[in-house]
Design an enzyme around this catalytic site. Sequence first.
Site, PDB file in Angstrom:
ATOM      1  N   SER A 212       0.836  -1.197   0.000  1.00 37.08           N
ATOM      2  CA  SER A 212       0.000   0.000   0.000  1.00 37.08           C
ATOM      3  C   SER A 212       0.878   1.256   0.000  1.00 37.08           C
ATOM      4  O   SER A 212       1.716   1.393  -0.878  1.00 37.08           O
ATOM      5  CB  SER A 212      -0.945  -0.069   1.211  1.00 37.08           C
ATOM      6  OG  SER A 212      -1.970   0.860   1.088  1.00 37.08           O
TER       7      SER A 212
ATOM      8  N   ASP B 157     -10.005  -3.637  -5.075  1.00 39.78           N
ATOM      9  CA  ASP B 157      -9.092  -2.678  -4.461  1.00 39.78           C
ATOM     10  C   ASP B 157      -9.044  -1.425  -5.328  1.00 39.78           C
ATOM     11  O   ASP B 157      -8.818  -1.524  -6.540  1.00 39.78           O
ATOM     12  CB  ASP B 157      -7.699  -3.329  -4.374  1.00 39.78           C
ATOM     13  CG  ASP B 157      -6.661  -2.424  -3.714  1.00 39.78           C
ATOM     14  OD1 ASP B 157      -7.004  -1.290  -3.334  1.00 39.78           O
ATOM     15  OD2 ASP B 157      -5.500  -2.857  -3.596  1.00 39.78           O
TER      16      ASP B 157
ATOM     17  N   HIS C 138      -8.049  -5.011  -0.671  1.00 38.47           N
ATOM     18  CA  HIS C 138      -6.912  -4.241  -0.179  1.00 38.47           C
ATOM     19  C   HIS C 138      -6.599  -4.572   1.290  1.00 38.47           C
ATOM     20  O   HIS C 138      -7.495  -4.588   2.125  1.00 38.47           O
ATOM     21  CB  HIS C 138      -7.179  -2.744  -0.301  1.00 38.47           C
ATOM     22  CG  HIS C 138      -5.938  -1.935  -0.069  1.00 38.47           C
ATOM     23  ND1 HIS C 138      -5.008  -1.721  -1.056  1.00 38.47           N
ATOM     24  CD2 HIS C 138      -5.443  -1.348   1.034  1.00 38.47           C
ATOM     25  CE1 HIS C 138      -4.008  -1.007  -0.568  1.00 38.47           C
ATOM     26  NE2 HIS C 138      -4.247  -0.774   0.701  1.00 38.47           N
TER      27      HIS C 138
END
Length: 403
Positions: A189, A343, A373
């Site tokens: 991320s 995501d 995610h």
Amino acid sequence: MGARLLCLCLLTALLGYYIYSPLPEDLAQPWTVMLTSASLRALGHLAEAAELLGLMNYMEGLRLFTALELVAPTSDENVTVADTELGSVPVRLFVPRRAPGGLRRAVVYFHGGGWCVGDAGMRGYDLMSRRISNEINAVVVSVNYRLAPPHRFPAQFEDAYSVTKFFLQSQVLSQYGVDPARVCVAGDSAGGNLAAAVAQQLVEDPEVKTKLRAQLLIYPALQVLDLDLPSYRDNAEKPMLPRSLMVRFWSEYFASDPALREAMASNRHVPAEAAQLLPLVNWSRWLPAEMRGAHAYASPAVGDTELARRYPGLLDPRASPLLAGEARLRRLPRTLVLTCEHDVLRDDGAMYAGRLRQAGVPVTHLHAKDAFHGAVTFLAGPLELAVAHRLLDACVGWLRENL
Ligand SMILES: *[C@@H]1O[C@H](CO)[C@@H](O)[C@H](O)[C@H]1NC(C)=O
Ligand SMILES: *[C@@H]1O[C@H](CO)[C@@H](O)[C@H](O)[C@H]1NC(C)=O
């Protein structure tokens, strides 16, 4: 009595409504995902309320979740674990216990959390680093870079860069018994964003003699210019990272400015002068057809020049590694990009994989159709998910062969 019963029924129905969110059909363990997602949503609402009351910034509220998940640095039979500093940046360090049998690999890891939350000491990150360290006999440096607020771009990047550069010095590598030819950066991320940006800067830094062997990018955020990619449209309300939260993370990376946040929310934060950068993040060009789906391309609306002047980070490749030109991409090491179908950041990773491949970099793009995610960090506890182990195993397998 009747009134109380009615109240109870209403409350239960309300709670059920709050927890229940429609999930993609292919997600396994839907109740675990739903409960986690509902807890995060509840924390988000509390943080919003606390911010409205002037008690704290929204992100400070979200950090409560980080605090709840922290575990002490505890060594086990396989790995020695310690919180320390490298080049004056705090890190959690994992060193395998077994006899090295030669020089070791090393992984410099950046945790996720939108540049605002997260910690190398959270249970999920601690477990992940431990497993990587033990399974591929690697020193893992898990970095606690500064967070926003109060620290803004490029502080996060600078910490990530300086700790990596410090670690890559030959006397530091030899102190930890690390093979200079087997070091990689990795992150998920926002941490994948930092890993990608660090790898790009390293290839242009004449002071660094040691070259990275690889980069591992787990559902990375790679560009802020277009927040209306098909993945943002398809997954705006999916679990863990709704579009509104990603917009908030991006804007807080630069400033706590409602004008910036609103401009990003309506995808009008890039000024006309920056139009020449848009082809670099043009999804209709860089995404494979199956990911474009039925979406029609529209370039971001023209934004306010003043906003971009105030926050030059908006157009900086250190924040948006997809803005790097091909000459720079060509020099990057072999790469694993992991993306998840459900995501908002899916297309960032997919576009980077496409651009790296075009530049001749050996790329493995692993796309998990049944994942969302943040999935990789659900490795233990009541929120453990089988998909987390599967994805981590895939990353470790790739590192074993490529690092
Ligand atoms: C130590 O490593 C062995 C072999 O990889 C593994 O089976 C065991 O579970 C590890 N112990 C811990 C505490 O992780
Ligand atoms: C994006 O790509 C499409 C075709 O791939 C093209 O028609 C369009 O002009 C491009 N727009 C920008 C802003 O790059």
